[in-house]
Design a protein around this motif. Structure first.
Motif, short mmCIF file in Angstrom:
data_model
loop_
_atom_site.label_atom_id
_atom_site.label_comp_id
_atom_site.label_asym_id
_atom_site.label_seq_id
_atom_site.Cartn_x
_atom_site.Cartn_y
_atom_site.Cartn_z
N UNK A 1 0.91 -1.17 0.08
CA UNK A 1 0.20 0.01 0.07
C UNK A 1 1.06 1.09 0.02
N UNK A 2 0.49 2.17 -0.71
CA UNK A 2 1.42 3.44 -0.95
C UNK A 2 0.66 4.43 -1.44
N UNK A 3 1.01 5.55 -1.24
CA UNK A 3 0.30 6.87 -1.53
C UNK A 3 1.50 7.89 -2.24
N UNK A 4 0.92 8.65 -3.16
CA UNK A 4 2.00 9.44 -4.06
C UNK A 4 1.16 11.06 -4.03
N UNK A 5 1.76 11.84 -3.67
CA UNK A 5 1.19 13.40 -3.82
C UNK A 5 2.25 14.21 -4.47
N UNK A 6 1.49 14.91 -5.75
CA UNK A 6 2.41 15.65 -6.89
C UNK A 6 1.96 17.08 -6.62
#
Length: 389
Positions: free
Chosen positions: A207-212
């Motif tokens: 599980x992972x999240x990425x913010x750009x």
């Protein structure tokens, strides 16, 4: 189920082309897109001692890509490749046929060997199979897909789900992974995406999240997650310095098990194109857990992960590319393990014979002491024909 899907991959082109005239004016044909390529590549493996036996592999590689745009919001995709390799590798590498598929297939194995022999393997593999729904600022994609979080060109420590090797140059699409992706566009230059991917053992989950976002004319991205039994924190950026591309990314890995210390893998890249079309690219990687002395023989079961992109503490990549003519491009590149002094040198020449037909010649040469990273094997020469359709 696996064999049915792979058989379907073989049958789709036959069905599509057989019905082409009948469906010429149908809405289905307007919304259905098919493409792919057919390659033949021959590889000559040169031993470290050129007096020893040379080994030759021959590869037929066919890729098929299918997309159906059911509406302006819904897309279905099915993509895969068929490969027939015959020569020295299936004969001389133990377990070669069993390792022919995609190692990123955490949940479902969609790689199948149709037939194997002492010197050949015929394999089919589905590396994209997903449903995509987009509406307004939201996007949901479910199935086998590429989670492309890296920004650098050679090493991507932020690419948690689809690690690939620079030396796998014949796989332009790069591997996919079984996942659910949810993306929300927060504004013109900002977004957040969350990815869930089961493991092939189902005893843990990824599980992972990425913010750009964009600040000071730079694209930045931040990630946090739990992947491959490691807690992850990452930072990446992409922009320019004096007209040169300036990229970087790094990830901190904290193992959720005993026996291994936390580590940091960091990559920085600079590239510049001169007015005469000469392209220069420099990239370096740091691995806090990398070796500072000769690494010795590499385990044949070694699996590449974002933590092991560099086996040494530091590595340096250099590249020059030049557009000799509108149809011909020449290049040379190298990687240096700065700790044990071993290095790789590669050279390539690509010529387009027509709009959809090209020839590539590529050499990979490895040098170093016997117990160094690049001094254990020989080198190889490759030539490849590619027809795209």
């Amino acid at each position: 189920m696996k064999k049915s899907l792979l058989t379907f991959l073989f049958l789709i082109p036959i069905i599509v082309f057989a019905q082409e005239e009948e469906q010429k004016n149908s809405k289905f044909k307007e919304n259905f897109v098919a493409s792919g390529y057919l390659k033949f590549m021959q590889t000559v493996n040169l031993p470290k001692d050129l007096d020893d036996e040379w080994y030759i592999d021959n590869l037929f590689h066919n890729r098929l890509n299918f997309k159906y745009y059911a509406s302006d919001k819904i897309t279905f995709a099915l993509e895969g490749r068929n490969r027939l390799i015959y020569g020295a590798s299936p004969k001389n590498i133990p377990g070669y046929a069993n390792e022919f598929g995609n190692q990123n297939q955490y949940a479902f194995n969609m790689s199948h060997n149709w037939t194997t022999g002492t010197s050949y393997v015929l394999n089919s593999e589905i590396d994209r199979a997903y449903f995509d729904y987009s509406s307004g600022d939201w996007q949901v994609r479910i199935g086998r897909q590429r989670i492309n979080w890296g920004v650098a060109m050679v090493w991507n420590p932020m690419d948690l789900f689809n690690t690939y090797s620079f030396f796998d140059f014949d796989y332009e699409e790069r591997p996919g992974t079984d996942a659910v992706l949810i993306r929300n566009y927060l504004g013109p230059v900002s977004s957040i995406e969350v990815v869930f991917s089961p493991s092939n053992q189902f005893d843990y989950y990824n599980f992972a999240a990425l913010y750009k976002t964009n600040l000071w004319q730079y694209d930045f991205q931040l990630l946090a997650g739990y992947v491959r039994e490691n807690y992850n924190l990452g930072l990446g950026w992409e922009g320019q310095i004096g007209g040169a591309g300036f990229k970087g990314e790094g990830t901190y890995f904290h193992p959720d098990y005993k026996g291994e210390d936390p580590s940091l893998v960091m990559d920085i890249s600079l590239d510049y194109t001169f007015k005469n079309s000469l392209y220069l690219h420099i990239e370096t990687i740091f691995n806090s857990a990398g070796a500072t002395s000769p690494i010795g023989p590499i385990d044949p079961n070694f699996q590449l992960t974002p933590k092991t992109l560099s086996l040494g503490r530091f590595a340096l990549f250099n590249e020059l590319q030049y557009q000799l003519t509108p149809l011909t491009r020449l290049g040379i590149n190298n990687i240096i393990n700065t700790n044990d002094g071993s290095y790789y040198i590669g050279g390539n020449a690509t010529t387009s014979l027509s709009d959809n037909f090209e020839i590539l010649v590529f050499g990979l040469f490895f040098f170093g002491e016997e117990n160094s990273q690049y001094g254990q094997g020989g080198s190889q020469l490759n030539w490849r024909l590619k027809w795209s359709f």
